[in-house]
Motif scaffolding. Structure first.
Motif, PDB file in Angstrom:
ATOM      1  N   HIS A   1       0.880  -1.172   0.000  1.00  0.00           N
ATOM      2  CA  HIS A   1       0.000   0.000   0.000  1.00  0.00           C
ATOM      3  C   HIS A   1       0.915   1.219   0.000  1.00  0.00           C
ATOM      4  O   HIS A   1       1.656   1.450   0.965  1.00  0.00           O
ATOM      5  CB  HIS A   1      -0.916  -0.020   1.230  1.00  0.00           C
TER       6      HIS A   1
ATOM      7  N   GLU B   1       1.684   3.693   2.980  1.00  0.00           N
ATOM      8  CA  GLU B   1       2.043   3.200   4.315  1.00  0.00           C
ATOM      9  C   GLU B   1       3.566   3.254   4.459  1.00  0.00           C
ATOM     10  O   GLU B   1       4.272   2.261   4.294  1.00  0.00           O
ATOM     11  CB  GLU B   1       1.466   1.795   4.503  1.00  0.00           C
TER      12      GLU B   1
ATOM     13  N   ARG C   1      -2.720   4.417  -1.522  1.00  0.00           N
ATOM     14  CA  ARG C   1      -2.763   3.014  -1.123  1.00  0.00           C
ATOM     15  C   ARG C   1      -2.854   2.093  -2.346  1.00  0.00           C
ATOM     16  O   ARG C   1      -2.327   0.992  -2.344  1.00  0.00           O
ATOM     17  CB  ARG C   1      -4.021   2.840  -0.253  1.00  0.00           C
TER      18      ARG C   1
ATOM     19  N   HIS D   1       2.814  -3.121   7.193  1.00  0.00           N
ATOM     20  CA  HIS D   1       1.658  -2.278   6.877  1.00  0.00           C
ATOM     21  C   HIS D   1       1.444  -1.299   8.029  1.00  0.00           C
ATOM     22  O   HIS D   1       2.133  -1.360   9.051  1.00  0.00           O
ATOM     23  CB  HIS D   1       0.402  -3.134   6.701  1.00  0.00           C
ATOM     24  N   THR D   2       0.468  -0.401   7.824  1.00  0.00           N
ATOM     25  CA  THR D   2       0.033   0.482   8.909  1.00  0.00           C
ATOM     26  C   THR D   2      -1.484   0.379   8.955  1.00  0.00           C
ATOM     27  O   THR D   2      -2.097  -0.280   8.113  1.00  0.00           O
ATOM     28  CB  THR D   2       0.408   1.947   8.637  1.00  0.00           C
TER      29      THR D   2
ATOM     30  N   GLU E   1      -5.386  -4.953   6.070  1.00  0.00           N
ATOM     31  CA  GLU E   1      -3.934  -5.076   5.933  1.00  0.00           C
ATOM     32  C   GLU E   1      -3.541  -4.678   4.521  1.00  0.00           C
ATOM     33  O   GLU E   1      -4.119  -5.143   3.582  1.00  0.00           O
ATOM     34  CB  GLU E   1      -3.495  -6.506   6.207  1.00  0.00           C
TER      35      GLU E   1
HETATM   36 ZN   LIG Z   1      -1.498  -1.949   4.218  1.00  0.00          ZN
END
Ligand SMILES: [Zn+2]
Length: 425
Positions: free
Chosen positions: A113, A116, A155, A198-199, A425
């Motif tokens: 993404h 992130e 993203r 990820h965030t 995620e």
């Molecule tokens: Zn992510």
């Protein structure tokens, strides 16, 4: 009579051959008990042979992305997917550290993404700091998998598809599917294990945490290496990198740290430390990467490494806003809360009515929304309750409703939320 005699002698001959065969089989057993193969001649009595260490396992160069990375070196390679989005697009850096000593291939991926960016910095830092001369095994770091999203702070891919729903991909599918396929073939198949960074997403932030399918014994064993890091069971959605990799026998987990579109130094440092602990546990590193840690007495080898704190397994649930308005939190990420404690309030700016969001159970705030305007039903706080590894594994094995395949988490159905909450995620 002669024919009968000939028949009988044939049977006798057959029996003799059979019994000879069984005798022969007994003469050469596969395993001779008590005999060490290739032990060499015994020492003459009274003379002790010196104890020789076993011959070192040969580390061969790693062939990846059309290059050979020799043992004891680090190379920065470029990944350009065949049939990529555009030839003008920046290449994705792939930092390969081939250790001088034998060991597993650990892959760290981030930026699937593109917004992130905490993960981008975590993978960049680890990939460039490990000393190839002291590394047992190989570290492959890919800090920006989705270069298109990264350069645009998004993203998604250009067609608004979420790359983390398309692994392992296909050669002839959509652009997302082709990129996923190329990445899977070019990089993922070289890995023995994967941590994908990820965030939180959609204006939510996550305390550093590992998400893993604890029903898979290899994945469960892998999570034990992260030290005192929060571990949540999550089966994941179809098409996620970790799900597709685990399906082909490569244990993989997601590591969540912080919020999208910003760099958070505390979360980054915590994740870097967790991966260094993981590399000690996998016997890839013997001493911490920072040289001055030795002088501070932080030596993580042998018994000390074994005495490292275990992961913290959590059960979790989302707490939602029941009214629409302006969400203002009253707790911080990572804070422990009591049952009934106020987590925040939602203010209706039209009617000037305030409503409180209360913690239904005691726990720890492991994820939460930024202050923002919300609609009723918005998942605002992710509460984790400590459990044991055994209990977490038991609950992970309970049957859940089948997961529908969703391309875009923004359109996730309510039934999916019941299973996965808001763990995008
Ligand atoms: Zn992510």
């Amino acid at each position: 009579v002669r024919r009968l005699f000939r028949g009988l002698s044939r049977i006798a001959l057959a029996l003799a051959v059979l019994s000879a065969a069984s005798v022969a089989a007994q003469d050469y057993p596969v395993e001779v008990p008590g005999r060490v193969p290739d032990a060499g001649p015994a020492a003459p009595e009274g003379i002790a042979l010196p104890e020789l260490p076993p011959p070192p396992e040969l580390v061969t160069p790693l062939s990846i992305l059309g290059r050979l990375v020799v043992p004891g070196t680090r190379e920065q390679l470029e990944w350009r997917p065949r049939g990529g989005i555009s030839s003008a697009e920046m290449a994705s850096p792939v930092i390969v550290t081939r250790g001088a000593l034998p060991g597993p291939v650990l892959c760290l991926t981030a930026g699937i993404h593109g917004d992130e960016i905490n993960g981008v910095e975590i993978v960049r830092r680890l990939s460039h700091s490990v000393d190839p001369a002291r590394l047992s095994g190989t570290l492959i770091g890919v800090p920006i998998v989705n270069v298109f999203g990264y350069t645009r702070g998004s993203r998604y891919l250009p067609d608004r598809r979420d790359l983390n729903r398309f692994f392992p991909g296909s050669r002839s599918g959509s652009i997302a599917s082709r990129l996923a396929h190329a990445f899977f073939e070019d990089i993922v198949r070289h890995c023995d294990a994967i941590v994908d960074f990820h965030t939180g997403s959609f204006d939510r932030s996550n305390m550093p945490q590992v998400r893993a399918d604890l029903t898979n014994p290899d994945v469960l064993e892998f999570t034990r290496g992260f030290g005192a890091t929060v571990v949540l069971h999550s089966p994941g959605s179809r098409g996620m990198l970790r799900v597709a990799a685990t399906a082909v026998g490569i244990p993989a987990v997601t590591f969540e740290a912080g919020a999208p579109a910003r760099l958070e130094t505390a979360e980054i440092a915590e994740a870097v430390a967790a991966i260094e602990r993981l590399m000690h546990k996998q016997a890839m590193l013997e001493v911490p990467a920072e040289p001055d840690a030795l002088s501070q007495g932080v030596l993580l080898v042998g018994a000390q490494a074994a005495a490292e704190p275990a992961p913290i397994f959590l059960d979790s649930r989302w707490v939602r806003a029941n009214s629409g308005g302006l969400l203002i939190s009253e707790v911080a990420l990572g804070e422990r809360v009591a049952a009934g404690q106020r987590l925040g309030r939602v203010i209706d700016p039209v009617s000037n009515v305030e409503r409180f969001i209360l913690a239904p159970v005691p726990g720890r705030v492991i994820g939460m929304a930024e202050n923002q305007a919300v609609l009723p039903g918005y998942a605002a706080f992710h509460l984790g309750t400590e459990t044991s590894e055994q209990q977490a594994v038991r609950e992970a094995a309970l049957p859940h409703a089948a997961e529908p395949v969703v391309e875009d988490p923004a359109y996730r159905r309510e039934t999916t939320d019941a299973v996965l909450g808001e763990d995008f995620e």
